[in-house]
Design a protein around this motif. Structure first.
Motif, PDB file in Angstrom:
ATOM      1  N   LYS A 170      18.642   3.381 -12.766  1.00 10.61           N
ATOM      2  CA  LYS A 170      17.715   2.320 -13.205  1.00 10.61           C
ATOM      3  C   LYS A 170      18.211   0.960 -12.725  1.00 10.61           C
ATOM      4  CE  LYS A 170      16.549   4.767 -17.489  1.00 10.61           C
ATOM      5  NZ  LYS A 170      16.602   4.691 -18.979  1.00 10.61           N
ATOM      6  N   GLU A 171      19.500   0.707 -12.927  1.00  9.53           N
ATOM      7  CA  GLU A 171      20.065  -0.573 -12.503  1.00  9.53           C
ATOM      8  C   GLU A 171      19.974  -0.733 -10.991  1.00  9.53           C
ATOM      9  OE1 GLU A 171      21.048  -3.140 -14.344  1.00  9.53           O
ATOM     10  OE2 GLU A 171      20.338  -1.984 -16.061  1.00  9.53           O
ATOM     11  N   GLU A 172      20.165   0.369 -10.269  1.00  5.70           N
ATOM     12  CA  GLU A 172      20.073   0.306  -8.809  1.00  5.70           C
ATOM     13  C   GLU A 172      18.643  -0.011  -8.362  1.00  5.70           C
ATOM     14  OE1 GLU A 172      21.374   2.847  -4.833  1.00  5.70           O
ATOM     15  OE2 GLU A 172      21.409   3.818  -6.799  1.00  5.70           O
ATOM     16  N   LEU A 173      17.651   0.550  -9.045  1.00  9.21           N
ATOM     17  CA  LEU A 173      16.261   0.236  -8.719  1.00  9.21           C
ATOM     18  C   LEU A 173      15.979  -1.255  -8.909  1.00  9.21           C
ATOM     19  CD1 LEU A 173      13.880   3.039 -10.102  1.00  9.21           C
ATOM     20  CD2 LEU A 173      14.097   2.235  -7.742  1.00  9.21           C
ATOM     21  N   ILE A 174      16.443  -1.804 -10.011  1.00  9.48           N
ATOM     22  CA  ILE A 174      16.248  -3.234 -10.278  1.00  9.48           C
ATOM     23  C   ILE A 174      16.907  -4.062  -9.177  1.00  9.48           C
ATOM     24  CG2 ILE A 174      16.827  -5.125 -11.848  1.00  9.48           C
ATOM     25  CD1 ILE A 174      16.673  -3.040 -14.150  1.00  9.48           C
ATOM     26  N   ASP A 175      18.147  -3.702  -8.872  1.00 12.90           N
ATOM     27  CA  ASP A 175      18.895  -4.448  -7.862  1.00 12.90           C
ATOM     28  C   ASP A 175      18.222  -4.348  -6.493  1.00 12.90           C
ATOM     29  OD1 ASP A 175      21.253  -6.033  -7.284  1.00 12.90           O
ATOM     30  OD2 ASP A 175      21.967  -4.316  -6.135  1.00 12.90           O
ATOM     31  N   THR A 176      17.726  -3.161  -6.165  1.00 13.97           N
ATOM     32  CA  THR A 176      17.110  -2.942  -4.863  1.00 13.97           C
ATOM     33  C   THR A 176      15.780  -3.677  -4.734  1.00 13.97           C
ATOM     34  OG1 THR A 176      18.152  -0.787  -4.548  1.00 13.97           O
ATOM     35  CG2 THR A 176      16.113  -1.180  -3.348  1.00 13.97           C
ATOM     36  N   ILE A 177      14.911  -3.526  -5.728  1.00 12.51           N
ATOM     37  CA  ILE A 177      13.539  -4.023  -5.599  1.00 12.51           C
ATOM     38  C   ILE A 177      13.440  -5.524  -5.814  1.00 12.51           C
ATOM     39  CG2 ILE A 177      11.201  -3.887  -6.563  1.00 12.51           C
ATOM     40  CD1 ILE A 177      11.786  -0.918  -7.178  1.00 12.51           C
ATOM     41  N   ILE A 178      14.160  -6.067  -6.785  1.00  7.22           N
ATOM     42  CA  ILE A 178      13.920  -7.475  -7.115  1.00  7.22           C
ATOM     43  C   ILE A 178      15.125  -8.387  -6.963  1.00  7.22           C
ATOM     44  CG2 ILE A 178      11.964  -7.006  -8.609  1.00  7.22           C
ATOM     45  CD1 ILE A 178      13.740  -7.329 -11.023  1.00  7.22           C
ATOM     46  N   VAL A 179      16.233  -7.880  -6.454  1.00 10.10           N
ATOM     47  CA  VAL A 179      17.376  -8.773  -6.212  1.00 10.10           C
ATOM     48  C   VAL A 179      17.771  -8.748  -4.743  1.00 10.10           C
ATOM     49  CG1 VAL A 179      19.732  -9.379  -6.838  1.00 10.10           C
ATOM     50  CG2 VAL A 179      18.187  -8.487  -8.587  1.00 10.10           C
ATOM     51  N   LYS A 180      18.283  -7.632  -4.275  1.00 10.25           N
ATOM     52  CA  LYS A 180      18.863  -7.602  -2.930  1.00 10.25           C
ATOM     53  C   LYS A 180      17.843  -7.850  -1.824  1.00 10.25           C
ATOM     54  CE  LYS A 180      23.253  -5.170  -3.097  1.00 10.25           C
ATOM     55  NZ  LYS A 180      23.500  -5.187  -4.541  1.00 10.25           N
ATOM     56  N   THR A 181      16.631  -7.358  -1.988  1.00 11.72           N
ATOM     57  CA  THR A 181      15.653  -7.542  -0.910  1.00 11.72           C
ATOM     58  C   THR A 181      14.836  -8.817  -1.065  1.00 11.72           C
ATOM     59  OG1 THR A 181      14.041  -6.171  -2.092  1.00 11.72           O
ATOM     60  CG2 THR A 181      15.428  -5.085  -0.474  1.00 11.72           C
ATOM     61  N   GLN A 182      15.084  -9.595  -2.110  1.00 14.03           N
ATOM     62  CA  GLN A 182      14.287 -10.809  -2.313  1.00 14.03           C
ATOM     63  C   GLN A 182      15.100 -12.092  -2.161  1.00 14.03           C
ATOM     64  OE1 GLN A 182      10.993 -10.323  -2.461  1.00 14.03           O
ATOM     65  NE2 GLN A 182      11.609  -8.189  -2.299  1.00 14.03           N
ATOM     66  N   GLY A 183      16.339 -12.064  -2.624  1.00 12.33           N
ATOM     67  CA  GLY A 183      17.126 -13.292  -2.639  1.00 12.33           C
ATOM     68  C   GLY A 183      17.272 -13.943  -1.284  1.00 12.33           C
ATOM     69  N   PHE A 184      17.534 -13.145  -0.241  1.00  8.62           N
ATOM     70  CA  PHE A 184      17.740 -13.733   1.080  1.00  8.62           C
ATOM     71  C   PHE A 184      16.428 -13.963   1.817  1.00  8.62           C
ATOM     72  CE2 PHE A 184      17.465  -9.288   2.246  1.00  8.62           C
ATOM     73  CZ  PHE A 184      16.913  -9.288   3.520  1.00  8.62           C
ATOM     74  N   VAL A 185      15.316 -13.446   1.263  1.00  4.88           N
ATOM     75  CA  VAL A 185      14.024 -13.584   1.924  1.00  4.88           C
ATOM     76  C   VAL A 185      13.277 -14.807   1.439  1.00  4.88           C
ATOM     77  CG1 VAL A 185      11.768 -12.508   2.266  1.00  4.88           C
ATOM     78  CG2 VAL A 185      13.825 -11.114   2.381  1.00  4.88           C
ATOM     79  N   ASN A 186      13.050 -14.907   0.111  1.00  8.58           N
ATOM     80  CA  ASN A 186      12.223 -16.014  -0.370  1.00  8.58           C
ATOM     81  C   ASN A 186      12.846 -16.828  -1.488  1.00  8.58           C
ATOM     82  OD1 ASN A 186      11.928 -14.446  -2.691  1.00  8.58           O
ATOM     83  ND2 ASN A 186       9.917 -13.657  -2.106  1.00  8.58           N
ATOM     84  N   GLY A 187      14.013 -16.438  -1.965  1.00  9.39           N
ATOM     85  CA  GLY A 187      14.722 -17.273  -2.923  1.00  9.39           C
ATOM     86  C   GLY A 187      14.177 -17.272  -4.328  1.00  9.39           C
ATOM     87  N   ASN A 188      13.160 -16.458  -4.638  1.00  9.43           N
ATOM     88  CA  ASN A 188      12.636 -16.433  -5.998  1.00  9.43           C
ATOM     89  C   ASN A 188      13.663 -15.901  -6.989  1.00  9.43           C
ATOM     90  OD1 ASN A 188      10.110 -17.489  -5.401  1.00  9.43           O
ATOM     91  ND2 ASN A 188       9.174 -15.486  -5.051  1.00  9.43           N
ATOM     92  N   ILE A 189      14.420 -14.903  -6.568  1.00 14.90           N
ATOM     93  CA  ILE A 189      15.477 -14.299  -7.382  1.00 14.90           C
ATOM     94  C   ILE A 189      16.690 -14.129  -6.478  1.00 14.90           C
ATOM     95  CG2 ILE A 189      16.170 -12.245  -8.687  1.00 14.90           C
ATOM     96  CD1 ILE A 189      13.245 -11.830  -9.408  1.00 14.90           C
ATOM     97  N   LYS A 190      17.862 -14.358  -7.028  1.00 14.13           N
ATOM     98  CA  LYS A 190      19.061 -14.281  -6.186  1.00 14.13           C
ATOM     99  C   LYS A 190      20.167 -13.544  -6.909  1.00 14.13           C
ATOM    100  CE  LYS A 190      20.541 -18.931  -7.602  1.00 14.13           C
ATOM    101  NZ  LYS A 190      19.449 -19.107  -8.580  1.00 14.13           N
ATOM    102  N   GLU A 191      21.161 -13.133  -6.147  1.00 12.78           N
ATOM    103  CA  GLU A 191      22.322 -12.455  -6.717  1.00 12.78           C
ATOM    104  C   GLU A 191      22.940 -13.333  -7.815  1.00 12.78           C
ATOM    105  OE1 GLU A 191      23.634  -9.521  -5.954  1.00 12.78           O
ATOM    106  OE2 GLU A 191      22.751  -8.952  -4.025  1.00 12.78           O
ATOM    107  N   GLY A 192      23.263 -12.706  -8.931  1.00 16.25           N
ATOM    108  CA  GLY A 192      23.911 -13.420 -10.020  1.00 16.25           C
ATOM    109  C   GLY A 192      22.968 -13.926 -11.088  1.00 16.25           C
TER     110      GLY A 192
END
Length: 392
Positions: A170-192
């Protein structure tokens, strides 16, 4: 076509001297340190351009000058944000940068459920699993009425997954879908960020009442407002297709197929309003004949992304070899190299291979995997350019 490479700035572990050695000619990058919505200063643009040129390369494409969410959903700050966007465009024009890739996907950019799906040869690539995504949507996000978006068969499989999925998964899904693939793309959500699910649900709520027609209207407003700046400075805006090219999370997506692209180009019938032809995004939709779309829209294509997917009728898809899959990359190279050799092209979403793993590369942007893809595409280009008249 010009061989370009997406590079994430001076902090990228893949360096410009490395890219020079493997035959890259142009760089695709952005000023990633500037928050969305703020003006890109001319001095910062020129400094980045000069840095790239010091290695014998050129800054070919800006990817991306992000479109803030309030522009997409028409928030009260929309006009201020568009004015800032126009100032950034003008500064890019003053610096001699003429091609800007952007997207108009609400909240979330490209979506995958697995960042390292294993292949039999020991490599791995990005993967989208419809059932795991449905689980994320219905069980983790708990989006209102989400189950209505899935078939009875999909819901049955999703509930079966819910009975066995682990907390780590579950945690990996969250990290994959809304953290790792978004932070470097559009900045809406970022690591940390704390509680990314809550942040994501709040972003989704901003689009309540925004349907396809509303989003089209907002895109039309944005483009017609910036076109005078594009006309003045000769800047080509090239929209990236939605990835995957279908409606997701109850959000409208409006660049999914030939009809959507046709609407966009006709609604703002200006040569500076054009397309990033992303073979991978388009090929993930079974409704799309990628080579036919390339021929149909070649006159308004300003930038090309070459990758491919293997997609199935159950909604799943995986990044395919650049030699195979629905993207038909060899055919696309033939089309673009013969008819639009002036275009910048970059290979996209390479596999993780050799010692790519553990290097901290952004998902989909490995070094060796993309280097292999670039070599494959370069060979295709050479065949089209030098040997098309050869007889067997």
């Amino acid at each position: 076509m010009e061989k370009t490479w997406r590079w994430f700035g001076k902090s990228d572990k893949i360096t410009l001297p490395m890219l020079k050695q493997i035959g890259v000619e142009g760089i695709v990058t952005a000023l990633h340190s500037i928050p969305n919505g703020e003006v890109w200063p001319l001095e910062a643009i020129l400094e980045m351009k000069s840095y790239i040129e010091s290695f014998g390369l050129r800054w070919s494409v800006v990817e991306s000058l992000p479109v803030s969410e309030a522009i997409k959903y028409a928030g009260k700050e929309r006009d201020v944000l568009i004015e800032n966007y126009k100032l950034s465009l003008a500064n890019l024009g003053r610096a001699g940068l003429k091609t800007v890739c952007y997207n108009f996907m609400p909240v979330i950019d490209w979506i995958r459920t697995d960042l390292a799906h294993p292949w039999a040869d020991g490599t791995s690539s990005l993967y989208f699993d419809k059932i795991r995504f449905a689980y994320f949507d219905c069980y983790i996000l708990q989006r209102h009425n989400a189950e209505a978006d899935y078939t009875d068969e999909e819901k049955s499989k999703m509930h079966a997954l819910a009975a066995v999925i682990t907390e780590a998964e579950k945690e990996e899904l969250i990290d994959t879908i809304i953290v790792k693939t978004q932070g470097f793309v559009n900045g809406n959500i970022k690591e940390g960020d704390q509680n990314p699910v809550a942040i994501f649900k709040n972003l989704l709520s901003l689009y309540e009442g925004v349907d396809r027609e509303t989003l089209r209207t907002n895109l039309y407003y944005f483009l017609t407002t910036i076109m005078p700046v594009c006309n003045e400075w000769g800047i080509n805006m090239c929209i990236h297709p939605d990835d995957p090219p279908c409606q997701m999370l109850g959000l409208p997506r409006i660049v999914t197929d030939g009809d959507d692209i046709d609407w966009l180009l006709n609604a703002v019938n200006n040569p500076h309003n054009g397309l990033t032809f992303c073979a991978g995004s388009l090929s993930a939709g079974l409704q799309n004949d990628v080579s036919a779309l390339a021929c149909r829209f070649i006159h308004r294509t300003h930038f090309v992304h070459l990758r491919s997917t293997a997609a199935s009728s159950d909604g799943n898809f995986i990044e395919a070899s650049h030699l195979e899959g629905r993207g038909k990359v060899p055919e696309l190279v033939r089309i673009f190299e013969k008819l639009r050799p002036d275009l910048p092209m970059r290979v996209d979403h390479g596999r993780l291979m050799l010692d790519d793993a553990g290097k901290g590369y952004n998902p989909g942007y490995s070094f060796h995997g993309r280097m292999l893809a670039l070599a494959q595409v370069e060979g295709m280009m050479s065949m089209v350019t030098n040997y098309t008249d050869a007889k067997a």
